[in-house]
Motif scaffolding. Structure first.
Motif, mmCIF file in Angstrom:
data_model
loop_
_atom_site.group_PDB
_atom_site.id
_atom_site.type_symbol
_atom_site.label_atom_id
_atom_site.label_comp_id
_atom_site.label_asym_id
_atom_site.label_seq_id
_atom_site.Cartn_x
_atom_site.Cartn_y
_atom_site.Cartn_z
ATOM 1 N N ILE A 1 -3.366 -9.216 -4.199
ATOM 2 C CA ILE A 1 -3.558 -9.369 -5.635
ATOM 3 C C ILE A 1 -2.255 -8.990 -6.333
ATOM 4 O O ILE A 1 -1.699 -7.919 -6.071
ATOM 5 C CB ILE A 1 -4.707 -8.474 -6.162
ATOM 6 N N GLY A 2 -1.766 -9.864 -7.201
ATOM 7 C CA GLY A 2 -0.539 -9.578 -7.937
ATOM 8 C C GLY A 2 -0.724 -8.410 -8.885
ATOM 9 O O GLY A 2 -1.823 -8.165 -9.388
ATOM 10 N N ALA A 3 0.364 -7.690 -9.133
ATOM 11 C CA ALA A 3 0.291 -6.501 -9.984
ATOM 12 C C ALA A 3 -0.166 -6.849 -11.406
ATOM 13 O O ALA A 3 -1.016 -6.158 -11.970
ATOM 14 C CB ALA A 3 1.645 -5.805 -10.022
ATOM 15 N N GLU A 4 0.387 -7.918 -11.975
ATOM 16 C CA GLU A 4 0.015 -8.275 -13.345
ATOM 17 C C GLU A 4 -1.445 -8.719 -13.436
ATOM 18 O O GLU A 4 -2.143 -8.384 -14.394
ATOM 19 C CB GLU A 4 0.940 -9.366 -13.894
ATOM 20 N N PHE A 5 -1.903 -9.463 -12.426
ATOM 21 C CA PHE A 5 -3.308 -9.884 -12.409
ATOM 22 C C PHE A 5 -4.219 -8.663 -12.312
ATOM 23 O O PHE A 5 -5.213 -8.551 -13.039
ATOM 24 C CB PHE A 5 -3.572 -10.827 -11.241
ATOM 25 N N ALA A 6 -3.868 -7.742 -11.403
ATOM 26 C CA ALA A 6 -4.664 -6.526 -11.235
ATOM 27 C C ALA A 6 -4.649 -5.696 -12.513
ATOM 28 O O ALA A 6 -5.679 -5.149 -12.927
ATOM 29 C CB ALA A 6 -4.122 -5.704 -10.066
ATOM 30 N N GLY A 7 -3.483 -5.619 -13.143
ATOM 31 C CA GLY A 7 -3.373 -4.865 -14.389
ATOM 32 C C GLY A 7 -4.213 -5.464 -15.499
ATOM 33 O O GLY A 7 -4.913 -4.749 -16.223
ATOM 34 N N CYS A 8 -4.149 -6.785 -15.639
ATOM 35 C CA CYS A 8 -4.953 -7.481 -16.658
ATOM 36 C C CYS A 8 -6.445 -7.294 -16.402
ATOM 37 O O CYS A 8 -7.216 -7.067 -17.338
ATOM 38 C CB CYS A 8 -4.623 -8.977 -16.649
ATOM 39 N N LEU A 9 -6.827 -7.384 -15.133
ATOM 40 C CA LEU A 9 -8.235 -7.237 -14.773
ATOM 41 C C LEU A 9 -8.728 -5.826 -15.088
ATOM 42 O O LEU A 9 -9.803 -5.645 -15.677
ATOM 43 C CB LEU A 9 -8.437 -7.556 -13.290
ATOM 44 N N ALA A 10 -7.927 -4.834 -14.711
ATOM 45 C CA ALA A 10 -8.307 -3.441 -14.967
ATOM 46 C C ALA A 10 -8.410 -3.169 -16.462
ATOM 47 O O ALA A 10 -9.375 -2.558 -16.936
ATOM 48 C CB ALA A 10 -7.288 -2.493 -14.329
ATOM 49 N N LEU A 11 -7.429 -3.653 -17.209
ATOM 50 C CA LEU A 11 -7.419 -3.422 -18.657
ATOM 51 C C LEU A 11 -8.557 -4.177 -19.341
ATOM 52 O O LEU A 11 -9.179 -3.664 -20.285
ATOM 53 C CB LEU A 11 -6.072 -3.853 -19.231
ATOM 54 N N SER A 12 -8.850 -5.398 -18.863
ATOM 55 C CA SER A 12 -9.948 -6.191 -19.435
ATOM 56 C C SER A 12 -11.294 -5.512 -19.206
ATOM 57 O O SER A 12 -12.118 -5.410 -20.126
ATOM 58 C CB SER A 12 -9.971 -7.590 -18.810
ATOM 59 N N LEU A 13 -11.520 -5.065 -17.970
ATOM 60 C CA LEU A 13 -12.785 -4.394 -17.654
ATOM 61 C C LEU A 13 -12.919 -3.093 -18.433
ATOM 62 O O LEU A 13 -14.000 -2.761 -18.931
ATOM 63 C CB LEU A 13 -12.864 -4.115 -16.148
ATOM 64 N N ASN A 14 -11.813 -2.369 -18.540
ATOM 65 C CA ASN A 14 -11.837 -1.089 -19.246
ATOM 66 C C ASN A 14 -12.113 -1.290 -20.729
ATOM 67 O O ASN A 14 -13.029 -0.685 -21.299
ATOM 68 C CB ASN A 14 -10.495 -0.378 -19.046
ATOM 69 N N ALA A 15 -11.334 -2.167 -21.367
ATOM 70 C CA ALA A 15 -11.522 -2.424 -22.798
ATOM 71 C C ALA A 15 -12.858 -3.107 -23.064
ATOM 72 O O ALA A 15 -13.479 -2.887 -24.109
ATOM 73 C CB ALA A 15 -10.372 -3.278 -23.329
#
Length: 214
Positions: free
Chosen positions: A85-99
Motif C-alpha cells: 500500500i502506498g504511503a499517500e494512499f494509506a495516509g488518505c485512508l487513515a485520515l478519511s476514516l478518522n475524520a
C-alpha cells in the motif's frame, strides 16, 4: 548564510510539502464527508443492526489515535494480506476514516438539531423518508453544520503532520528533511509554523463568517 537566505532556499521544498498537505486534507475530507453522511444516518436509524454498525465504527475510530490507525493501515494490513500500500494512499485512508467518524457525529447532531416537525410535515405531504431526508432535512442541517465541517477541515489539516511517520512528504516531513541537511531548525520550524498558521487562520475567518450567517 543569513536567515532570509535559508528560508528563501527552503521555500520551494516547503511549498511542495504544503501542496501535499492540502491535497491530502481535501481528498480525505471529501471521503470523510461521504462516510459522515452514511454513518450519521445509520446512527439515527431505527434499525438496531444499522445503528450498532455505526456506533461500533465511530467508537473504534474515536477511541484510537490517528497515528495507530495510520500504522495499522500502512504496516499491519499489508503484512497480513501480503500486499503493498502506498504511503499517500494509506495516509488518505487513515485520515478519511478518522475524520469520517467525527463527521458522522457532526451530521447526526446537525440532523437531530432540527425540529422533528420538519420530517413529519414532509412525510405528511407524501414524501417518502429518503426524499424527505435528502430534499428537506439534509439541506437545512448542512447549513447549520457548515462551521463544524470547516472546523473539522482545520483539524484534519493539522492531523496531516502525523502522517509524516509513514513517510509522506507533507509540510512537516519536508521541514524535517531540510533541517537534516542544514541544521537550521529555528528558521525552518518557524517558517513551517507560519505556513500552518496562515492557512488555519484563513479557514477560521471563513468559519466565523459562515457561523454568523447561519
Amino acid at each position: 548564510m543569513d536567515s532570509f537566505s535559508i528560508i528563501k532556499d527552503s521555500l520551494p521544498s516547503l511549498l511542495s510539502g504544503l501542496t501535499v498537505t492540502i491535497k491530502l486534507t481535501v481528498i480525505s475530507l471529501f471521503f470523510a464527508s461521504i462516510l459522515g453522511i452514511v454513518f450519521g444516518l445509520l446512527n439515527i436509524s431505527k434499525n438496531k443492526v444499522l445503528k450498532s454498525i455505526a456506533v461500533i465504527y465511530i467508537d473504534i475510530i474515536r477511541g484510537t489515535p490517528l497515528i495507530v490507525q495510520a500504522f495499522f493501515i500502512y504496516f499491519a494490513i499489508p503484512s497480513a494480506l501480503d500486499i503493498k500500500i502506498g504511503a499517500e494512499f494509506a495516509g488518505c485512508l487513515a485520515l478519511s476514516l478518522n475524520a469520517g467518524a467525527y463527521m458522522a457525529e457532526i451530521f447526526r447532531a446537525g440532523i437531530q438539531s432540527l425540529d422533528k416537525g420538519q420530517m413529519e410535515a414532509a412525510r405528511s405531504l407524501g414524501l417518502p423518508y429518503s426524499k424527505a431526508m435528502t430534499k428537506v432535512i439534509l439541506p437545512q442541517a448542512i447549513k447549520r453544520m457548515t462551521p463544524a465541517i470547516i472546523n473539522q477541515f482545520i483539524i484534519s489539516l493539522k492531523d496531516t503532520s502525523i502522517l509524516s511517520v509513514i513517510g509522506i512528504r507533507e509540510l512537516t516531513q519536508s521541514g524535517e528533511i531540510i533541517i537534516a541537511s542544514n541544521f537550521k531548525s529555528t528558521q525552518i520550524w518557524g517558517t513551517v509554523a507560519v505556513m500552518y498558521f496562515v492557512i488555519i487562520t484563513l479557514l477560521s475567518i471563513v468559519s466565523k463568517r459562515m457561523e454568523r450567517n447561519v
